[in-house]
Design a protein around this motif. Structure first.
Motif, PDB file in Angstrom:
ATOM      1  N   MET A 179       0.845  -1.175   0.000  1.00  6.00           N
ATOM      2  CA  MET A 179       0.000   0.000   0.000  1.00  6.00           C
ATOM      3  C   MET A 179       0.891   1.239   0.000  1.00  6.00           C
ATOM      4  SD  MET A 179      -3.075   1.117  -0.019  1.00  6.00           S
ATOM      5  CE  MET A 179      -4.410   0.209   0.668  1.00  6.00           C
ATOM      6  N   ARG A 227      -2.043   9.254  -1.011  1.00 10.41           N
ATOM      7  CA  ARG A 227      -3.399   8.854  -1.358  1.00 10.41           C
ATOM      8  C   ARG A 227      -4.351  10.029  -1.154  1.00 10.41           C
ATOM      9  NH1 ARG A 227      -4.360   4.205   2.479  1.00 10.41           N
ATOM     10  NH2 ARG A 227      -2.412   4.781   3.455  1.00 10.41           N
ATOM     11  N   ASN A 280     -11.458  -5.171  -3.487  1.00  8.67           N
ATOM     12  CA  ASN A 280     -10.282  -4.832  -2.690  1.00  8.67           C
ATOM     13  C   ASN A 280      -9.034  -5.551  -3.176  1.00  8.67           C
ATOM     14  OD1 ASN A 280     -11.676  -3.062  -1.064  1.00  8.67           O
ATOM     15  ND2 ASN A 280     -12.176  -4.633   0.454  1.00  8.67           N
ATOM     16  N   ARG A 301      -7.853  -3.609  -6.143  1.00 10.74           N
ATOM     17  CA  ARG A 301      -7.290  -2.343  -5.672  1.00 10.74           C
ATOM     18  C   ARG A 301      -5.906  -2.554  -5.051  1.00 10.74           C
ATOM     19  NH1 ARG A 301     -11.466  -1.108  -2.820  1.00 10.74           N
ATOM     20  NH2 ARG A 301     -12.569  -0.142  -4.537  1.00 10.74           N
ATOM     21  N   ARG A 302      -5.757  -3.596  -4.235  1.00  9.99           N
ATOM     22  CA  ARG A 302      -4.462  -3.875  -3.598  1.00  9.99           C
ATOM     23  C   ARG A 302      -3.395  -4.238  -4.620  1.00  9.99           C
ATOM     24  NH1 ARG A 302      -7.666  -6.772   0.133  1.00  9.99           N
ATOM     25  NH2 ARG A 302      -7.011  -8.694  -0.855  1.00  9.99           N
ATOM     26  N   TYR A 350      -2.365  -0.924  -6.339  1.00 12.96           N
ATOM     27  CA  TYR A 350      -1.581  -0.100  -5.412  1.00 12.96           C
ATOM     28  C   TYR A 350      -0.177  -0.669  -5.210  1.00 12.96           C
ATOM     29  CZ  TYR A 350      -5.032   3.282  -3.726  1.00 12.96           C
ATOM     30  OH  TYR A 350      -5.914   4.326  -3.617  1.00 12.96           O
ATOM     31  N   GLU A 351      -0.059  -1.974  -5.105  1.00  9.66           N
ATOM     32  CA  GLU A 351       1.255  -2.584  -4.907  1.00  9.66           C
ATOM     33  C   GLU A 351       2.144  -2.383  -6.133  1.00  9.66           C
ATOM     34  OE1 GLU A 351       4.410  -4.552  -3.057  1.00  9.66           O
ATOM     35  OE2 GLU A 351       2.631  -3.562  -2.291  1.00  9.66           O
ATOM     36  N   ARG A 406       3.270   1.150  -5.959  1.00  7.99           N
ATOM     37  CA  ARG A 406       4.228   1.383  -4.879  1.00  7.99           C
ATOM     38  C   ARG A 406       5.633   0.934  -5.259  1.00  7.99           C
ATOM     39  NH1 ARG A 406       6.894  -1.147  -1.011  1.00  7.99           N
ATOM     40  NH2 ARG A 406       6.085  -3.169  -1.619  1.00  7.99           N
TER      41      ARG A 406
END
Length: 112
Positions: A1, A7, A59, A62-63, A66-67, A70
């Motif tokens: 995250m 964010r 989710n 989304r994860r 995001y990863e 990142r």
């Protein structure tokens, strides 16, 4: 995250990007982006209930996004707001390298 500072924290910022930003579309996702005056980049990932009915699936998508962002955050230009809008649930099962490539193409095209 991603770190909390990278964010969005309110709907107002997201609404501003949707109203004043430019959009790049691909078959699986689109990117809405605009310049900001904050001095750092902010990112959001939007997954609709039309894409995945359960919160668990949304989710997970989304994860994954995001990863991927990142890990490759140093390649994203500063002082911009990005909203990644996911169109299909295929993002959940596509190979990680393909996901990173798709995100990279969208960000690279936004630099122009």
């Amino acid at each position: 995250m991603l770190k909390k500072e990278y964010r969005f924290h309110s709907r107002g910022g997201v609404k501003y990007v949707y109203q004043h930003g430019k959009t790049i579309r691909r078959s699986k996702m689109s990117l809405v982006f605009c310049e900001n005056t904050r001095g750092f980049t902010r990112v959001a990932v939007v997954v609709s209930k039309k894409v995945a009915k359960t919160a668990v699936a949304r989710n997970k998508i989304r994860r994954r996004v995001y990863e991927a962002l990142r890990v490759n955050f140093e390649f994203i230009p500063e002082k911009r707001d990005y909203i990644f809008v996911i169109y299909t649930a295929d993002v959940m099962t596509m190979p990680y390298n393909d996901l990173v490539k798709l995100l990279g193409e969208l960000v690279a095209e936004s630099k122009v």
